[in-house]
Every structure is written in C-alpha cells, then in structure tokens.
Design a protein around this motif. Structure first.
Motif, PDB file in Angstrom:
ATOM      1  N   UNK A 217       0.868  -1.444   0.007  1.00  0.00           N
ATOM      2  CA  UNK A 217      -0.091  -0.070   0.067  1.00  0.00           C
ATOM      3  C   UNK A 217       0.790   1.291  -0.029  1.00  0.00           C
ATOM      4  N   UNK A 218       0.497   2.296  -0.697  1.00  0.00           N
ATOM      5  CA  UNK A 218       1.306   3.383  -0.712  1.00  0.00           C
ATOM      6  C   UNK A 218       0.534   4.770  -0.335  1.00  0.00           C
ATOM      7  N   UNK A 219      -0.311   4.411   0.458  1.00  0.00           N
ATOM      8  CA  UNK A 219      -0.799   5.541   1.340  1.00  0.00           C
ATOM      9  C   UNK A 219      -0.051   6.695   2.157  1.00  0.00           C
ATOM     10  N   UNK A 220       1.017   5.876   2.635  1.00  0.00           N
ATOM     11  CA  UNK A 220       1.893   6.757   3.533  1.00  0.00           C
ATOM     12  C   UNK A 220       2.448   7.395   2.712  1.00  0.00           C
ATOM     13  N   UNK A 221       2.942   7.417   1.348  1.00  0.00           N
ATOM     14  CA  UNK A 221       3.749   8.228   0.722  1.00  0.00           C
ATOM     15  C   UNK A 221       2.854   9.083   0.122  1.00  0.00           C
ATOM     16  N   UNK A 222       2.719  10.227   0.830  1.00  0.00           N
ATOM     17  CA  UNK A 222       1.549  11.151   0.581  1.00  0.00           C
ATOM     18  C   UNK A 222       2.153  12.717   0.753  1.00  0.00           C
ATOM     19  N   UNK A 223       3.227  12.797   0.236  1.00  0.00           N
ATOM     20  CA  UNK A 223       3.921  14.166   0.396  1.00  0.00           C
ATOM     21  C   UNK A 223       3.657  15.098  -1.082  1.00  0.00           C
ATOM     22  N   UNK A 224       3.373  16.137  -1.017  1.00  0.00           N
ATOM     23  CA  UNK A 224       3.429  17.020  -2.123  1.00  0.00           C
ATOM     24  C   UNK A 224       5.014  17.718  -2.234  1.00  0.00           C
ATOM     25  N   UNK A 225       5.787  17.181  -3.219  1.00  0.00           N
ATOM     26  CA  UNK A 225       7.148  17.555  -3.006  1.00  0.00           C
ATOM     27  C   UNK A 225       7.545  18.651  -3.724  1.00  0.00           C
ATOM     28  N   UNK A 226       6.931  19.043  -4.822  1.00  0.00           N
ATOM     29  CA  UNK A 226       7.252  20.716  -5.464  1.00  0.00           C
ATOM     30  C   UNK A 226       6.311  20.845  -6.435  1.00  0.00           C
ATOM     31  N   UNK A 227       5.942  22.183  -6.478  1.00  0.00           N
ATOM     32  CA  UNK A 227       5.233  22.810  -7.150  1.00  0.00           C
ATOM     33  C   UNK A 227       5.912  24.068  -7.791  1.00  0.00           C
ATOM     34  N   UNK A 228       5.891  23.682  -9.139  1.00  0.00           N
ATOM     35  CA  UNK A 228       6.918  24.672  -9.984  1.00  0.00           C
ATOM     36  C   UNK A 228       5.758  25.348 -11.141  1.00  0.00           C
ATOM     37  N   UNK A 229       5.496  26.510 -10.707  1.00  0.00           N
ATOM     38  CA  UNK A 229       4.531  27.248 -11.475  1.00  0.00           C
ATOM     39  C   UNK A 229       5.283  27.814 -12.768  1.00  0.00           C
TER      40      UNK A 229
ATOM     41  N   UNK B  97       7.450  26.271 -14.457  1.00  0.00           N
ATOM     42  CA  UNK B  97       7.461  24.941 -15.491  1.00  0.00           C
ATOM     43  C   UNK B  97       6.229  24.419 -15.711  1.00  0.00           C
ATOM     44  N   UNK B  98       5.191  24.757 -15.045  1.00  0.00           N
ATOM     45  CA  UNK B  98       3.961  24.383 -14.946  1.00  0.00           C
ATOM     46  C   UNK B  98       3.811  22.794 -14.409  1.00  0.00           C
ATOM     47  N   UNK B  99       4.525  22.497 -13.711  1.00  0.00           N
ATOM     48  CA  UNK B  99       4.519  21.064 -12.887  1.00  0.00           C
ATOM     49  C   UNK B  99       4.540  20.951 -11.582  1.00  0.00           C
ATOM     50  N   UNK B 100       3.969  19.612 -11.060  1.00  0.00           N
ATOM     51  CA  UNK B 100       3.675  19.360  -9.859  1.00  0.00           C
ATOM     52  C   UNK B 100       4.185  17.923  -9.631  1.00  0.00           C
ATOM     53  N   UNK B 101       5.103  17.685  -8.501  1.00  0.00           N
ATOM     54  CA  UNK B 101       5.647  16.512  -8.423  1.00  0.00           C
ATOM     55  C   UNK B 101       5.286  16.101  -6.747  1.00  0.00           C
ATOM     56  N   UNK B 102       4.622  14.959  -6.943  1.00  0.00           N
ATOM     57  CA  UNK B 102       3.957  14.570  -5.615  1.00  0.00           C
ATOM     58  C   UNK B 102       4.269  12.858  -5.407  1.00  0.00           C
TER      59      UNK B 102
ATOM     60  N   UNK C 252       1.007  13.374 -17.958  1.00  0.00           N
ATOM     61  CA  UNK C 252       2.121  12.975 -17.101  1.00  0.00           C
ATOM     62  C   UNK C 252       3.528  13.380 -17.703  1.00  0.00           C
ATOM     63  N   UNK C 253       4.283  13.690 -16.946  1.00  0.00           N
ATOM     64  CA  UNK C 253       5.779  14.168 -17.441  1.00  0.00           C
ATOM     65  C   UNK C 253       6.866  13.168 -16.739  1.00  0.00           C
TER      66      UNK C 253
ATOM     67  N   UNK D 196       6.694   8.256  -7.019  1.00  0.00           N
ATOM     68  CA  UNK D 196       6.587   9.533  -7.337  1.00  0.00           C
ATOM     69  C   UNK D 196       6.059   9.843  -8.599  1.00  0.00           C
ATOM     70  N   UNK D 197       5.432  11.278  -8.800  1.00  0.00           N
ATOM     71  CA  UNK D 197       4.852  11.331 -10.067  1.00  0.00           C
ATOM     72  C   UNK D 197       4.812  12.917 -10.528  1.00  0.00           C
ATOM     73  N   UNK D 198       5.325  13.341 -11.601  1.00  0.00           N
ATOM     74  CA  UNK D 198       5.429  14.762 -11.854  1.00  0.00           C
ATOM     75  C   UNK D 198       4.184  14.813 -12.918  1.00  0.00           C
ATOM     76  N   UNK D 199       3.415  15.949 -12.550  1.00  0.00           N
ATOM     77  CA  UNK D 199       2.379  16.032 -13.793  1.00  0.00           C
ATOM     78  C   UNK D 199       2.517  17.491 -14.305  1.00  0.00           C
ATOM     79  N   UNK D 200       1.733  17.865 -15.299  1.00  0.00           N
ATOM     80  CA  UNK D 200       1.671  19.091 -16.074  1.00  0.00           C
ATOM     81  C   UNK D 200       0.311  19.606 -15.238  1.00  0.00           C
ATOM     82  N   UNK D 201       0.514  20.864 -14.687  1.00  0.00           N
ATOM     83  CA  UNK D 201      -0.526  21.370 -14.186  1.00  0.00           C
ATOM     84  C   UNK D 201      -0.884  22.792 -15.131  1.00  0.00           C
TER      85      UNK D 201
END
Lengths: 483, 483
Positions: free
Chosen positions: B102-114, B116-121, B176-177, B219-224
């Motif tokens: 289970x991955x529910x304990x991996x729940x941090x928002x790591x980086x918000x980069x406006x 580059x329009x990306x979020x890494x969580x 998804x980036x 970890x996942x980096x997405x386009x915002x």
C-alpha cells in the motif's frame, strides 16, 4: 567517419541475400544492389556518417515487409528501416552487414474519417501529404517538423517528431492513435485504432520514438484537427539572450499557450536577414516569434497579453503582423534559418536537447560560454516554448580537427541539458549521434531495462543496431556489427 | 466469487514474511497482519471479488518500497501495489499467496513549479489534492476521475485514468511528465521529468496504464494547467438515444472540443431526478451535458454553435446554465448518477468500453438489444465525446444466477465495442474484470508480445499477477496462483 568498402566475403553474402529478397519482393525495382544506386542509401540527414549496406529492399505491401522481416529474423540479417532518410541523428544509417528496408513504396492514403477526426495512411506518406489530403474539409495534421515536405509519417513515429507548432498541439505521440506494426518475426500486429486508449499495455506509446528498433510500422492512424479560424505571429526583439529567455519563461508561466514560440539569437538573425530579408531587427541580441490562434478577438487579446509581458521584460522591438504578407515574412525568416546558417558556415551540427523552460536563461548563457571555450561560433534557433533547443555549432569540416572539436562542444552542451534537468533529445532521436551520451543521462540499470525491452521485441538484435545505446565492445563497429 | 480461507501452510508462510517485512519497514503500523485489519484490503471497487492476502505492508519512503520489492523478487512473493483501492476492475485485488504493498503513507507534495507548470507528488497523494495544492495560483490538474476525492495519483498512472473533463485535456498519459519507479529488483529509476520527451524508449508511455504489472511508481510529476477564465454547461434533451448519439457525433465532427460532453439515458435520468432533483427533463429519452470554457464571448459563441447543431438533430429540450447555481445543479445530476442508480437497483456492473464516436448511435441501439435479450435493465451514463461508454447493467446479486447473467451481458457489450472498432477498456483498466476478454481483442501473438514485455520488467512474474492477461491453466486460480 567513412568505413572501409565491402570485401569479397561481403560481396558473396550480398549476392545470396539479394537473390532471396528478389524472391520475397518479386516486382521490378524492389531490390537495389547496384553500387551507384545503393549509394543513395549510405547516409541520412547526419551526412558526416556514411555506410554502404549489403542491399536495399523496397516492399510494396505490409505482407512483403512481413516476409522480409521473417527472412531477416531467421537469417540474423540486420535491418534498418528507412522512410525519407531525413534523420538528423543517423537513425536511418545502414550497417555494413545489413539491409535497408525502405518504406517509400508504401505511400497510399487509406482512410480519411472526418466524423472520427482520423486519417489512416501508409508509413511512406509524407507528413505534409496528410494535411494536404484533409485541408479541403478544413482539417490539418498538427506536428510539423521542418522537414515536413519530405519526411515520412513512419519516420515521424519512429522519432516522435515535433515541430514549431507542437507547443500547443503536442508532438507525434500526442497525435498518434494507432499503427500497423510488423514484428521482427514477421507477424502483423494492429496497435491502437480510432478509439480512445487501449486495453493491455500501451505499446503505441512505447513504439513512438523507439527509432525503428522494436518493429517496422507500415500503417499509421493519426488524429486530424479542425484548423483554427485564424492565426497571427508577432516578432519580439531583446537586447540579451537572457532577457528573451526570461520572457519565454514568463509567457509560459502566465498560462498562455501560443501555438508557436520560437527563438533566434544574433548570429541566426543576421544570417537570415542576409539571406531572405525577412525584416528582422538587426540591433537586438535575440528575437522571439510568438504565434497565437483563434478568432480575431481571441488573437487580439492573447497578443496584447504577450506584449505586456514582453514590455515587462524590456523588449526593445515589438511588431504584430498586420496582414498575411507580414505574417509570411516573419515565418519565412524562421523557416529558412537553417539554410541561412548554411550560407555563412560550411558545416554545422544541429543539436537537439530539451530543458525545463525555466532553465532557459541560464542555459543560453552557458551555451555561449561552452562554444567560446572551443573557439566555435553557435547560432541558437529553437522551439523555446517547450524547451526544445536547437543550437547550431558552426565549423569547417575541411579544417583538420574541427569536426571532432564541434562534436565535443555539442556533447558538452547536451550534457548541460541533462545537468539542468532536461534530456539529450527533443525530436531528432538518439540515433548514432547521441548514443555514447546515453550513459550520461541514464544509470546502468536503466539502460539494462531498456535493452531488455528491445530483446522482448527483437531477440536476435537485428533491428537498427548500433543506434540509441552506447556501443559495448570492439566487435561492434561504429556503424554496426562486423560482417 | 469468494476463495477458501488460508490453510495452516499459508499461515506459517505468512508469519515468516511478516517478520521479514517488519525488518524492512520497522516503523509502527507499517505491516498489517491481524485478520480484522487485513480484511480492509481484500477487495477494491470491484467488490464482487475478494481475497485475503498474506500480509499488507505500508512503506513510508521510496527506499522502503525498494527494499520490499528486492525482498519479494528474491523470495518470489507476489506483490499487488495499491493506492486508494478504488479500481473498478479488480486491479488492486490481492492474491492469496502475496502481499499488498500500500502506498498511502507516501502522501507528500514534493514540488510545485509554476514556472515550468509542473507538480511533483508522492504516489499516494489523491488526485484532487494536486488541484487543491495549486489552485491558489490559478492552476489545476486536468484529469478528473469520478473517484478523484479518494483515488491516488499512483493509481491514476497505473490505470491511465480519465474523467468527465478529459475530452479537452486528455487522460493521465497526456498530462504525465515523469515518474520515480521502483523496479521489481528494487532499483530506483527516474523516468521522464520536467522536460519535453525523453531519450531512449518512452517507458513513461508504457508504464502509464500498465496496471501495476511493470514496477511500482512512488513519485509522479504532472503538468498543471492555468484554469480557464470561466466555464458553462448546457443541458440538451432528445427523444431517442440515437438522436443524442448522432448529435454527439456531429458536435465532435464540427471541430468543437467541449471540455466535457456527457450522456445519460432515460433510466439514468429518472434515477437521478428521484435522488437529487437536478431539474433534468423527464419527457426525453436521453440528455447530454455539454460544457465549454473560455471568456464570456468564447463561451457564448461555442454554446450557440452547439445549440444550432442540437436543433438540427431535433433536440426537444435546450437549457444553458444562466448562473453558478444552475451550472452546479446540472453537474450534480451527472456526478450523483452512479449513486442514484445504486438506489434503484441493488447491484450493477459498470462497463468501461470505448468506441469510435461515429459508432455511437449504432452501438447504443445494440446495447439496448443485448440487455433486453438478457432480461436486464441497462442505464447508460458516459463520456460520450471521446467514445468512452459506461453502461450500467442492473441486477440483483441475491437472485440466483443474476450476477453470472449480468457478467455475460457485460461481456457481450464489451465484445460489441471491439466489433465496432473500439476496445475493452477506456479508463478502468482490464484487471480481473476483463482479462478473459483480452483474447477477443488481441491475437495470440499480440498477447505473447505483451507478455514478453512484462517478463522484461518482471522476470519471475510477481507483480499484480492474475490480472490483464487471460488465465492460462488450472494451477492459476481465479485470484492468483495457488499458495
């Protein structure tokens, strides 16, 4: 880098293979063996590298491609699939011990489906021909590589090609719905189609950009889009590369997605003006071309917002195209830029790294420093909006050692792209050009995973060998395996 | 379909594995073994299928995930990665002889980069939490599955999840980036990143939608994206499903891309009205919700064009939301539709096939015929604009044989989707639910190729086994391998 001419053993092997290929593709002019005709296939757009293949086969149907692949797989003959041969990274260059499988005879437009907004064509159809086939209904195919008049859609799929207008519409993988793939064993596989998504693994995503190493694509289904009501470019000039880079960053960060956002620095601007007189300002260090789409109200609104951002970044020159002729002149400068640079320098290497757009100002500074440290001039012409850099390293191939120096300079710039969080290739592929930099970007276990995927598709490793991965040992020549 | 409870041998194996997992993840509450606590993991959104796993491990870091994977790979212990457990296809269901990771304990928002329009969580962050983290700057994350309040972004990547607003913005793979992937051997691999494209093969495209069978994403980096100025829905009613389907087809063929284009048929409309009183017309056979975005001028223009098309298709009811409350009421009906159907039928199967949009009218007719032939009622509620169907087959699980009948009806509808040129799954994945239909969609050599890819990532076949592919032999139980 020119390899030795084939020896007698190679000649004998060639004769056997040519006879077999003629049996598999019996129509006239489908197998090329004559030295003078085969030479047309010895190189691609990366013309510093050349290699005569054993033979060239030009099948007319997917079934003939399948028969050739089945044969080459059984006989362990390396195969390099080739579209129009416009690769800038050596992706279509043959090996000495292999055959070139040319797809130019597969050039039929199979299905235009406006209700589902799709076009299905054979792999040898040119990129521009897709738009030409659908524009009477007001549609177009979005990805537009500079070579779009010549390059084939199959090659676009192999390289996940982009272009100036991909900032808004995405690159090939974002517009690709399905392919017909011939596997190395000669099976014909349909992947994707007119529907959204796919069950099972996303082989379509994997194949797109795999540089002809996983199979041979013979048919392609792409999304076609309704052409916008109108489009208008504007030209922006800046007193420094850094300011121009920061302006790109600010435009993107504002949430505006221009359909194109192109960058040219001073050497490029002056080369272009001397060549096509596009009306670019000569007293700036950099220009941007920003193009937006929509109806007139939307266009006015977007260009006003871009103008405001540009002024906040001290733009010293601003001009919106006020009619079609002015718009064409602005684009003519950009589209002739590579040719223009070719007039001021006997040779150049066109680099293709990508970086996060926020790293643009810093990266442009560093590119200047690196090229100066090699005593080489660089002209920067690139798709700035999505961080896809195309610095051109100018050199003279006739001056001893200059090619090697330019290659070292190029490698250092590509490593810089990786260092700032980007990657080695945006749209040209790794090919031969960047294979030895792959272990700068990837860890050994990452490359091992990629090789296991190749082996899952191509267990005998015959498809486009000597590309993408760093060369492993001395028995693998620079241009493929020893015959 | 309930499997036998574990026997003594399984219990002994469980004790050994639990001890090892506690050593690898030593913090409190990271390994679950108690029967009553483990039961929370026996099923997912496909609750007709249940299976108690040997143990559940909840690592807190990527490094702990890597340690667990290295151990399970060495010991040949099946692993089912699990996010929020909202899969509708059994994708997160355990095997009797394996562990749930289970991955529910991996729940941090790591980086918000406006810039580059990306979020890494981290992978356990919910879909909605990404938008919540960036909305103060006017940004949002586009894909919006109905379960977005609960479902995790890691699960979205595994299933290539979509949602009502994906018609304009694409599904997960289009947004998804990059990911951080733990391989089955316990290596940590970075794939993609903030830059465009990637050198080497597009592993990101391959991983997205691979249903947890190729590795574990931590970890996942997405386009915002910048939120649009405004959005407005309109409601359209039709006297027949076929007219509504033809209108969807005509809207898409016109080149308009609404941000959402949703379809509900009569049984769904009546269930919704009885439940939430959304103000839907009751004298129609089908309604569409079309939502468009932009500034007021753009919205007015687009809704006028849609209205004109709807009138040409004999729409009997047309209402544009004139304020925020009316817009919310229109969407409330759609978003509560599954719950509303749950009130009128004790059980239902939610199907997830996709078709070319041009096949919509014909397919809706055939779905009606198929469900009538089984004597079952069907409510159609789906993302019509991109051809992603969600027919709900209503049945009563307590009536002997009804589940089996509903499953047969569901299978027949999915085969219909394949027959009209579509595929088995749009956004829910294949999982357990559709694995036995995979050989209806794919040839044997196509499935063999997909399995070779799995083997390239997972040579001992321990990752999410018993899913996606048809079960091969009697030693493979319906829910995994025999212990």
């Amino acid at each position: 880098m020119r390899m030795p001419e084939p020896n007698a053993a190679v000649m004998a092997r060639r004769a056997l293979i040519v006879a077999d290929l003629k049996r598999l593709c019996p129509a006239a002019e489908c197998v090329i063996e004559a030295e003078d005709e085969i030479r047309a296939y010895e190189t691609d757009g990366l013309s510093a590298y050349r290699q005569i293949p054993l033979a060239v086969v030009l099948p007319r149907t997917t079934e003939e491609v399948a028969a050739v692949m089945r044969y080459c797989h059984q006989e362990r003959i390396p195969v390099t699939a080739r579209g129009a041969g416009t690769s800038l990274a050596g992706g279509a260059m043959p090996t000495a011990d292999g055959v070139v499988l040319g797809l130019m005879k597969l050039n039929a437009i199979l299905d235009l489906d406006f209700a589902n907004r799709t076009a299905t064509v054979e792999a040898g159809v040119t990129n521009i021909a897709i738009t030409q086939a659908v524009e009477h209904e007001g549609f177009f195919y979005a990805p537009d590589p500079s070579s779009q008049l010549a390059c084939s859609i199959g090659g676009n799929v192999a390289n996940n090609s982009g272009g100036a207008h991909c900032l808004k519409y995405g690159v090939t993988t974002n517009n690709l719905l399905g392919v017909k793939l011939v596997t190395v064993e000669g099976d014909i596989v349909e992947i994707g189609g007119k529907h959204l998504d796919a069950a099972g693994y996303d082989l379509l995503g994997l194949l797109c950009g795999s540089e002809g190493q996983l199979g041979v694509v013979t048919e392609v289904t792409v999304r076609i889009l309704k052409a916008p009501e109108g489009a208008r470019p504007m030209l922006l000039g800046f007193k420094s590369n850094r300011q121009a880079g920061a302006c790109v960053d600010a435009i993107i960060a504002s949430g505006i997605i221009p359909v194109a956002l192109e960058f040219m620095d001073k050497p490029a601007i002056h080369a272009v003006e001397a060549f096509v007189h596009a009306g670019y300002p000569l007293d700036v260090e950099a220009v941007l071309i920003a193009e937006v789409e929509g109806n007139d109200t939307e266009i006015d609104d977007l260009l006003a917002r871009i103008t405001k951002i540009a002024k906040a970044h001290d733009a010293s020159y601003l001009r919106v195209a006020s009619n079609a002729a002015e718009a064409a002149a602005i684009w003519k400068g950009r589209k002739s830029a590579f040719g223009a640079v070719g007039r001021i320098s006997p040779d150049y290497i066109c680099i293709d790294g990508t970086i996060p757009t926020s790293a643009l100002p810093e990266t442009l500074d560093r590119i200047g420093q690196i090229s100066r440290s090699y005593g080489l001039e660089v002209a920067n012409i690139f798709h700035a909006g999505d961080g896809n850099l195309h610095p051109l390293i100018l050199y003279n191939a006739n001056a001893p050692g200059e090619l090697e120096k330019a290659e070292q300079c190029s490698a250092e710039i590509l490593k810089l792209c990786v260092d700032v969080g980007g990657c080695l290739s945006g749209e040209h592929g790794v090919g031969i050009e960047k294979r030895d930099l792959m272990d700068y970007q990837f860890e050994a276990h990452e490359l091992a995973l990629q090789k296991r995927i190749k082996a899952a598709f191509d267990p005998h490793d015959i498809l486009n060998v000597g590309k993408v991965f760093p060369l492993e040992d001395a028995t693998t020549t620079a241009l493929g395996r020893a015959a």
